[in-house]
Design an enzyme around this catalytic site. Sequence first.
Site, PDB file in Angstrom:
ATOM      1  N   SER A  53      -8.166   0.837  -3.429  1.00 10.22           N
ATOM      2  CA  SER A  53      -6.926   1.495  -3.851  1.00 10.22           C
ATOM      3  C   SER A  53      -6.346   2.466  -2.819  1.00 10.22           C
ATOM      4  CB  SER A  53      -7.146   2.232  -5.178  1.00 10.22           C
ATOM      5  OG  SER A  53      -7.237   1.310  -6.235  1.00 10.22           O
ATOM      6  N   VAL A  67     -12.248   2.249  -5.113  1.00  2.00           N
ATOM      7  CA  VAL A  67     -13.542   1.965  -5.737  1.00  2.00           C
ATOM      8  C   VAL A  67     -14.530   1.344  -4.755  1.00  2.00           C
ATOM      9  CG1 VAL A  67     -12.583   1.775  -8.055  1.00  2.00           C
ATOM     10  CG2 VAL A  67     -12.807  -0.289  -6.642  1.00  2.00           C
ATOM     11  N   TYR A  89      -6.732   9.068  -9.966  1.00  2.00           N
ATOM     12  CA  TYR A  89      -6.657   8.596 -11.357  1.00  2.00           C
ATOM     13  C   TYR A  89      -6.784   9.766 -12.333  1.00  2.00           C
ATOM     14  CZ  TYR A  89      -7.919   4.578  -8.509  1.00  2.00           C
ATOM     15  OH  TYR A  89      -7.964   3.649  -7.515  1.00  2.00           O
ATOM     16  N   TYR A 115      -1.510  -8.226  -4.280  1.00  2.58           N
ATOM     17  CA  TYR A 115      -2.209  -7.001  -4.667  1.00  2.58           C
ATOM     18  C   TYR A 115      -3.694  -7.071  -4.326  1.00  2.58           C
ATOM     19  CZ  TYR A 115      -4.495  -3.642  -7.759  1.00  2.58           C
ATOM     20  OH  TYR A 115      -5.290  -2.645  -8.258  1.00  2.58           O
ATOM     21  N   LYS A 156      -3.054   1.450  -1.575  1.00  2.00           N
ATOM     22  CA  LYS A 156      -1.837   1.690  -2.350  1.00  2.00           C
ATOM     23  C   LYS A 156      -0.922   2.721  -1.679  1.00  2.00           C
ATOM     24  CE  LYS A 156      -4.323   0.552  -6.595  1.00  2.00           C
ATOM     25  NZ  LYS A 156      -4.950   1.062  -7.836  1.00  2.00           N
TER      26      LYS A 156
END
Length: 305
Positions: A61, A258, A240, A188, A64
């Site tokens: 992530s 992760v 998060y 993605y 992103k």
Amino acid sequence: MQDILDDIVATIGKSDDRGNVADYIPELAGVDPNQFGICVATTDGQVFSTGDSEQLFSIQSISKVFSLTVALGHLGDGVWKWVGREPSGDPFNSIVQLEHEHGKPRNPFINAGAIAIADAILMKRLPKEALAEILSFVRFIADDESICFDSKVAQSELDTGERNRALAHFMKAYGIVKQPVDYVLGTYFHHCAIAMNCRQLAQSGLFLAGDGRNPVTGVRVISSNRARRINSLMLMCGHYDGSGEFAFRVGLPGKSGVGGGILAVAPGKASIAVWSPGLDEVGNSKLGTAALERLVQKTGWSVFA
């Protein structure tokens, strides 16, 4: 700085309480949790590293941040038609919030938000074209043409990513996702499967530490205003439902993955990458967070100092 990093690896890096690897992605389940690396790239061109800082890992992530930057380059503030800018307060793969908010993800760093960003980047292009642009951008900001996708990790996510498929189809039903779901998810999953080491990752964040300009090369990557906005989103949403805890303990804009990596930005001072595969209960690197907390204590780099 080198003494600080060596101390962090000698103390925090030896901890037995390392968290758990992301075993729901089979290719990540077999990663040795005993690895630990850290690198600091300063805005004056110095690079300090120690531990397993040259070991490649899946940035997941953290990518992103880069896909959002690419999307902003295409669409500017039009990006915010796809995603919001608020902390989620829910797990990174939650579907509950989407239903309450009519399919629009709360921010670009939760899974739903990054899937929506991938859709925005596609804009009727083929996934291979969108992925080539994302990878080219990452190589550019890291100044390293060797950076590649890890095809095994990407395939592992494609094989097991049913919850992400559910998120994508749910957003498709609300008209947020406009391109074919398979195209969006392929894009993605692959950008999450970019493999980097701590040195490459730290170098890639320098443009955010330099107010949108790479302070070493002098090349402007994005505007100052855009860099500040990306940093603010990293601070509020980059971990998060653990983003508040990270801000409280570390006090820097940061984005976790992760795969166990964290990219943190000390504006005007440095870009920091840390990697330890074991995760805490909300999916952030357990030792990585502790290492960044110690680094900030030693340097005074918190944005709240």
